[in-house]
Design a protein around this motif. Structure first.
Motif: not given
Lengths: 109, 115
Positions: B33, B97, B99-104, B106
């Protein structure tokens, strides 16, 4: 379109409990995350709710109600180091992560 | 892992110049992102890549902005020509990713000042 609403500022004293609310409107909702950002720093992940209910991680808890398009972050036993900005973020089914405008939490001694 | 690495940390440039921001995501992550943060507009999602493919670029403000991800370990955000209103902190984030939690996660951000 999509929107996330959260209070701009919250003030509390050390040792207190504070709740930061977040309401959202979006298509393809998948889950709600919370991030913390100290001044000059990068956002860091706190919690994620994919299902309704409460998730607890130490002093922090997060809640989600999908039917109400509402969630909150609960911070207990506040410490001075908790002074920061807190963001709710919607995870959409296409996997985009969109942030709210943030809540500035000030913890007073 | 060293985390998400962004360069440069600070950039000051004159209006009209080209600016290129760089990002190295965490190894093994498949989502990347780019965000822009300002006091007025908060954290705005500019573009999102999954497996090196741009999935959503609806947040890219104008044609002056472009982003690429030539491989899984590198992405660039380019502004050409730059304008003073582009001054902001630009964050890159990556996640795995499943399919569940998406901890980004940074990076530390690039503080861009266009004068």
């Amino acid at each position: 379109g999509q929107s996330l609403e959260q209070p701009s500022e919250v003030t509390a004293v050390e040792g207190a409990i504070v709740q930061i609310n977040c309401t959202y409107q979006t298509s393809g909702f998948y889950g709600l995350s919370w991030y913390q950002q100290h001044d000059g720093g990068a956002p860091t992940f706190l919690s994620y709710n994919g299902l309704d209910g409460l998730e607890e991680t130490g002093r922090f808890s997060s809640f989600l109600s999908r039917s109400d398009s509402y969630g909150y972050l609960l911070l207990q036993e506040l410490q001075m180091k908790d002074s920061a900005s807190y963001f709710c973020a919607v995870l959409r089914s296409a996997r985009q992560l969109t942030f709210g405008s943030g809540t500035q939490l000030t913890v007073l001694p | 892992d060293a985390g998400v690495i962004q360069s440069p940390r600070h950039e000051v440039t004159e209006m009209g110049q080209e600016v290129t921001l760089r990002c190295k995501p965490i190894s093994g992550h498949n989502s990347l992102f780019w965000y822009r943060q300002t006091m007025m507009r908060g954290l705005e999602l500019l573009i999102y890549f999954n497996n090196n493919v741009p999935i959503d670029d609806s947040g890219m403000p104008e044609d002056r902005f472009s982003a690429k991800m030539p491989n899984a370990s590198f992405s660039t955000l380019k502004i050409q020509p730059s304008e003073p209103r582009d001054s902001a902190v630009y964050f890159c984030a990556s996640s795995f990713d499943l399919g569940g939690n998406t901890e980004a996660f940074f990076g530390q951000g690039t503080r861009l000042t266009v004068v």
